[in-house]
Design an enzyme around this catalytic site. Sequence first.
Site, PDB file in Angstrom:
ATOM      1  N   LYS A  56       0.800  -1.238   0.000  1.00 25.45           N
ATOM      2  CA  LYS A  56       0.000   0.000   0.000  1.00 25.45           C
ATOM      3  C   LYS A  56       0.832   1.287   0.000  1.00 25.45           C
ATOM      4  CE  LYS A  56      -4.349  -1.225   2.195  1.00 25.45           C
ATOM      5  NZ  LYS A  56      -5.240  -0.814   3.275  1.00 25.45           N
ATOM      6  N   ASP A  71     -10.400   3.526   2.004  1.00 22.13           N
ATOM      7  CA  ASP A  71     -10.690   3.069   3.380  1.00 22.13           C
ATOM      8  C   ASP A  71     -11.431   4.149   4.170  1.00 22.13           C
ATOM      9  OD1 ASP A  71      -9.509   0.596   3.060  1.00 22.13           O
ATOM     10  OD2 ASP A  71      -7.535   1.290   3.709  1.00 22.13           O
TER      11      ASP A  71
END
Length: 285
Positions: A70, A106
């Site tokens: 990520k 997210d």
Amino acid sequence: MITGKTKTLAVIGNPVSHSLSPVFQNAAIEAAGLDYIYTAFPVADGKLEAAINGMRAMEISGLNVTIPHKERVMKYLDSIDRDAEILGAVNTIVNKDGVLTGYNTDVKGFVGGMKEKGFEPKGKKTVLLGAGGAARAIIWGLIQEGVASLTIGVRNVPKVRPLVEYFSKYMEITLLDWSTAEFETALEKAELLINATPLGMCPYVEAMPPVNWDKVPKGILAYDIIYTPAETLFLKTAREHGCETLNGEAMLVGQGAESMRLWAGIEPDTEVMKKALRQALEERK
Ligand code: NAP
């Protein structure tokens, strides 16, 4: 039917075979009648740049990115969205005519879960338990939504201080050892209580963060970002105490739904996605 025109989406990670994203993303694709397919590609640590070059070469429409890529993936992309820039992590890549943009969905997944339930975080006194990997998106989401106050309770204050200092430029955040009386005072005023620790996650279902429930006001929202089991001991105790409860399914599906919005420009059916997720979780038991 898959044809030569079918567009490819995938999640990359290492390992990635456990990912539930293919399950609920393909459910969303089918429900929307899209000509896409969503799969999972394992990408070893040293192969990330090659994988992103492959995305360009094979015109893969979009990727989700999970652990451990990520952060490092950012340097291989052409542009980075603001949320991803602030969080220092990308979980979604959109390939638009060869230009790769990194996003972090997210934040919207976490916030969307509460809003779907009809809970408005704006102006709420908020207590967050734990501050690890998942907490960055949660903290940023809470700041953007305009919570009235944010108190973070953890077992190791010095470890979390740099994270709190980082976000303090956007909002005043109180960081406390969760075993202190000061933390109990924060609990007494809470209107939103979030568990972002793994305590209570399968197989350790008897665990729970150390909350003195006598101090927690009844009727507030208790949000556990864990989704296995569906009702953690934290949520069970909260429910029996008289709190509203929400588990991590909505956050997981919500981040995926936001990725799908970015890739395909559609409003995915999150109920279909949640149903597919629940079924897959049941089958794993
Ligand atoms: P993490 O980085 O390992 O830990 C989060 C926090 O919990 C840290 O503050 C950590 O403290 C604390 N903690 C961990 N084990 C503890 C223990 N035994 N006793 C006391 N505190 C403990 O985890 P994460 O990656 O943030 O994930 C947290 C949970 O969220 C996991 O269950 C994960 O599955 C879930 N999650 C859900 C979603 C979703 O979409 N629903 C997304 C991401 C994560 P230390 O730093 O001191 O260890």
